[in-house]
Scaffold this motif. Structure first.
Motif, PDB file in Angstrom:
ATOM      1  N   UNK A   1       8.270   9.101 -17.256  1.00  0.00           N
ATOM      2  CA  UNK A   1       7.871  10.114 -16.155  1.00  0.00           C
ATOM      3  C   UNK A   1       8.483   9.346 -14.883  1.00  0.00           C
ATOM      4  N   UNK A   2       8.546  10.371 -13.437  1.00  0.00           N
ATOM      5  CA  UNK A   2       8.855  10.217 -12.217  1.00  0.00           C
ATOM      6  C   UNK A   2       7.465   9.859 -11.463  1.00  0.00           C
ATOM      7  N   UNK A   3       7.564   9.080 -10.522  1.00  0.00           N
ATOM      8  CA  UNK A   3       6.458   8.767  -9.744  1.00  0.00           C
ATOM      9  C   UNK A   3       5.602   9.913  -9.333  1.00  0.00           C
ATOM     10  N   UNK A   4       6.294  11.118  -9.133  1.00  0.00           N
ATOM     11  CA  UNK A   4       5.344  12.266  -8.544  1.00  0.00           C
ATOM     12  C   UNK A   4       4.494  12.945  -9.665  1.00  0.00           C
ATOM     13  N   UNK A   5       4.703  12.376 -10.755  1.00  0.00           N
ATOM     14  CA  UNK A   5       4.124  13.109 -12.005  1.00  0.00           C
ATOM     15  C   UNK A   5       2.991  12.161 -12.365  1.00  0.00           C
ATOM     16  N   UNK A   6       2.731  11.138 -11.598  1.00  0.00           N
ATOM     17  CA  UNK A   6       1.475  10.367 -11.624  1.00  0.00           C
ATOM     18  C   UNK A   6       0.429  10.717 -10.768  1.00  0.00           C
ATOM     19  N   UNK A   7      -0.736  10.071 -10.997  1.00  0.00           N
ATOM     20  CA  UNK A   7      -1.892  10.198 -10.082  1.00  0.00           C
ATOM     21  C   UNK A   7      -1.651   8.714  -9.094  1.00  0.00           C
TER      22      UNK A   7
ATOM     23  N   UNK B   1       0.771  -1.261  -0.049  1.00  0.00           N
ATOM     24  CA  UNK B   1       0.058   0.014  -0.008  1.00  0.00           C
ATOM     25  C   UNK B   1       0.894   1.404   0.035  1.00  0.00           C
ATOM     26  N   UNK B   2       0.458   2.314  -0.345  1.00  0.00           N
ATOM     27  CA  UNK B   2       1.134   3.727  -0.402  1.00  0.00           C
ATOM     28  C   UNK B   2       2.091   3.483  -1.446  1.00  0.00           C
ATOM     29  N   UNK B   3       1.886   3.501  -2.797  1.00  0.00           N
ATOM     30  CA  UNK B   3       2.823   3.395  -3.860  1.00  0.00           C
ATOM     31  C   UNK B   3       3.816   4.628  -3.737  1.00  0.00           C
ATOM     32  N   UNK B   4       3.581   5.713  -3.447  1.00  0.00           N
ATOM     33  CA  UNK B   4       4.359   6.970  -3.391  1.00  0.00           C
ATOM     34  C   UNK B   4       5.657   6.487  -2.445  1.00  0.00           C
ATOM     35  N   UNK B   5       5.475   5.914  -1.380  1.00  0.00           N
ATOM     36  CA  UNK B   5       6.279   5.649  -0.537  1.00  0.00           C
ATOM     37  C   UNK B   5       7.343   4.311  -0.926  1.00  0.00           C
ATOM     38  N   UNK B   6       6.846   3.629  -1.605  1.00  0.00           N
ATOM     39  CA  UNK B   6       7.332   2.269  -2.282  1.00  0.00           C
ATOM     40  C   UNK B   6       8.228   2.532  -3.513  1.00  0.00           C
ATOM     41  N   UNK B   7       7.771   3.524  -4.353  1.00  0.00           N
ATOM     42  CA  UNK B   7       8.687   3.897  -5.410  1.00  0.00           C
ATOM     43  C   UNK B   7       9.839   4.881  -5.245  1.00  0.00           C
ATOM     44  N   UNK B   8      10.710   4.803  -5.812  1.00  0.00           N
ATOM     45  CA  UNK B   8      11.896   5.596  -5.771  1.00  0.00           C
ATOM     46  C   UNK B   8      11.683   6.811  -6.561  1.00  0.00           C
ATOM     47  N   UNK B   9      11.648   7.969  -5.858  1.00  0.00           N
ATOM     48  CA  UNK B   9      11.326   9.368  -6.269  1.00  0.00           C
ATOM     49  C   UNK B   9      12.382   9.795  -7.349  1.00  0.00           C
ATOM     50  N   UNK B  10      13.565   9.387  -7.236  1.00  0.00           N
ATOM     51  CA  UNK B  10      14.632   9.932  -8.138  1.00  0.00           C
ATOM     52  C   UNK B  10      14.876   9.031  -9.549  1.00  0.00           C
ATOM     53  N   UNK B  11      13.976   7.822  -9.768  1.00  0.00           N
ATOM     54  CA  UNK B  11      14.189   7.027 -10.748  1.00  0.00           C
ATOM     55  C   UNK B  11      12.771   7.209 -11.502  1.00  0.00           C
ATOM     56  N   UNK B  12      13.019   7.201 -13.044  1.00  0.00           N
ATOM     57  CA  UNK B  12      11.905   6.981 -13.721  1.00  0.00           C
ATOM     58  C   UNK B  12      11.127   5.678 -13.645  1.00  0.00           C
ATOM     59  N   UNK B  13       9.997   5.869 -13.985  1.00  0.00           N
ATOM     60  CA  UNK B  13       9.070   4.642 -13.819  1.00  0.00           C
ATOM     61  C   UNK B  13       9.552   3.276 -14.530  1.00  0.00           C
ATOM     62  N   UNK B  14      10.090   3.615 -15.581  1.00  0.00           N
ATOM     63  CA  UNK B  14      10.408   2.236 -16.679  1.00  0.00           C
ATOM     64  C   UNK B  14      11.746   1.743 -16.101  1.00  0.00           C
ATOM     65  N   UNK B  15      12.644   2.643 -15.198  1.00  0.00           N
ATOM     66  CA  UNK B  15      13.882   2.165 -14.750  1.00  0.00           C
ATOM     67  C   UNK B  15      13.466   1.113 -13.546  1.00  0.00           C
ATOM     68  N   UNK B  16      12.344   1.650 -12.698  1.00  0.00           N
ATOM     69  CA  UNK B  16      12.119   0.824 -11.689  1.00  0.00           C
ATOM     70  C   UNK B  16      11.172  -0.526 -12.048  1.00  0.00           C
ATOM     71  N   UNK B  17      10.543  -0.703 -12.862  1.00  0.00           N
ATOM     72  CA  UNK B  17       9.885  -1.725 -13.616  1.00  0.00           C
ATOM     73  C   UNK B  17      10.990  -2.812 -14.078  1.00  0.00           C
ATOM     74  N   UNK B  18      12.136  -2.180 -14.777  1.00  0.00           N
ATOM     75  CA  UNK B  18      12.964  -3.153 -15.366  1.00  0.00           C
ATOM     76  C   UNK B  18      13.926  -3.532 -14.465  1.00  0.00           C
ATOM     77  N   UNK B  19      14.130  -2.913 -13.274  1.00  0.00           N
ATOM     78  CA  UNK B  19      15.067  -3.358 -12.370  1.00  0.00           C
ATOM     79  C   UNK B  19      15.045  -4.732 -11.907  1.00  0.00           C
ATOM     80  N   UNK B  20      13.789  -5.580 -11.751  1.00  0.00           N
ATOM     81  CA  UNK B  20      13.597  -6.752 -11.389  1.00  0.00           C
ATOM     82  C   UNK B  20      13.973  -7.519 -12.583  1.00  0.00           C
ATOM     83  N   UNK B  21      13.615  -7.127 -13.788  1.00  0.00           N
ATOM     84  CA  UNK B  21      13.973  -8.094 -14.918  1.00  0.00           C
ATOM     85  C   UNK B  21      15.326  -8.090 -15.213  1.00  0.00           C
ATOM     86  N   UNK B  22      16.056  -7.163 -15.032  1.00  0.00           N
ATOM     87  CA  UNK B  22      17.369  -7.137 -15.136  1.00  0.00           C
ATOM     88  C   UNK B  22      18.228  -7.931 -14.045  1.00  0.00           C
TER      89      UNK B  22
END
Length: 329
Positions: free
Chosen positions: A152-158, A100-121
């Motif tokens: 985009x970065x997490x803060x740019x999303x709803x 819960x609380x995605x804003x606290x779980x996502x890294x604010x200084x990394x783009x969304x695609x980097x964070x989704x790609x990280x576990x794949x890499x």
């Protein structure tokens, strides 16, 4: 939902306690729970009833001071006995979690695609960057987001979009089991409905098994096949989601169900139901049934012994309840 046979998660007599300055704090007590492929199982209860502890223990994310007894089998392997290499392989690729609380779980200084790609890499290091990026875009579309938003970065999303990103991350390595811990708590009603539709659709399309944690029984009734209700660290009722919401057997499950008024029902509008008090301190559980001090149906024997979780009914629908007074007037 499709017919389910394969047990992805099998929790057997799980007990979890935390070591504190005031002594052991029993958060989960003797829980049995199964999640099968193609099935959504919900866990409901108030804050402090052990739901999130249960969820974190599935992937061995509990703090170091936790003492765990019992078995947590994911695809037949006991998570608590795994070496770190096997556990690292299991996380993301075998089972994943949506917090819960995605804003606290996502890294604010990394783009969304980097964070989704990280576990794949991490789990597929030989994949080319363009292949991983294509997979990221596929995941974005799968959760209802345009691939162009991956930059985009997490803060740019709803809030709802961030939660969809968290779900995309959970699916990145194609796990068989997904745990969703309060995935809609911070969202408004309309977005909450969209996320629930998304989760149920993903289970239908991919055949994964899903464990959904929520304090909101109405949310679980909408999306789950079965629901387990927890109180004071213990499962007190299990059954098909629709039956448990409309015809609960345990007084606590009935109180949770009654907390959600029916739209258009004047009686529910002018005389809303509620449940007084709070769950007991886990360090000072009352004798007998833990719910007895708050239960409107409690009798003397409820304080004398803890009722076992046993089957009720003549069919095979899996109705279990831990209450001496089930079936009594």
């Amino acid at each position: 939902m499709t017919e389910t046979t394969t047990e992805l998660l099998d929790i057997r007599d799980l007990a979890v306690s935390y070591q504190t300055d005031a002594g052991p704090l029993p958060a989960v007590r003797g829980v049995h729970l199964v999640v099968r492929a193609g099935e959504i199982v919900g866990v409901a209860g108030e804050s402090g009833c052990g739901k999130s502890t249960l969820a974190s223990t599935v992937l061995r994310l509990q703090p170091k001071d936790a003492v765990v007894d019992g078995e947590v089998l994911v695809n037949g392997a006991d998570v608590q006995k795994m070496g770190w290499g096997d556990l690292r392989t299991l996380r993301w690729a075998g089972a994943s979690i949506v917090f819960q609380g995605a804003l606290h779980s996502l890294n604010p200084v990394h783009r969304v695609e980097q964070q989704i790609a990280e576990p794949i890499h991490l789990h597929e290091p030989d994949l080319a960057d363009d292949t991983v990026l294509a997979r990221v875009h596929e995941l974005m579309e799968q959760v209802g987001l345009p691939p162009g938003r991956s930059r985009v970065y997490p803060h740019q999303l709803s809030g709802g979009q961030r939660q969809r990103v968290m779900i995309a991350m959970a699916l990145a390595c194609r796990p068989q089991l997904v745990i969703a811990d309060e995935p809609t708590t911070a969202l408004d009603v309309m977005v909450q409905a969209q996320i629930l539709d998304l989760l149920s659709g993903l289970v239908r399309e991919t055949g994964v098994g899903m464990l959904v944690i929520s304090h909101d029984l109405s949310v679980l009734a909408d999306v789950c096949d079965r629901v387990a209700v927890m109180y004071a660290g213990r499962v007190v009722e299990v059954g098909p989601a629709d039956e448990l919401f409309t015809g609960p057997l345990h007084p606590y499950a009935a109180a949770l169900s009654a907390a959600f008024p029916l739209v258009g029902d004047p009686a529910a509008r002018y005389a809303p139901s509620g449940l007084a008090g709070d769950p007991p301190d886990p360090r000072q559980l009352p004798p007998g049934c833990s719910f007895a001090p708050r239960c409107p149906r409690a009798v003397d024997r409820c304080s004398e012994a803890e009722p076992p979780l046993v089957s009720h009914g003549v069919d095979d629908r899996g109705r279990l309840a831990a209450c001496f007074r089930v079936g009594e007037p």
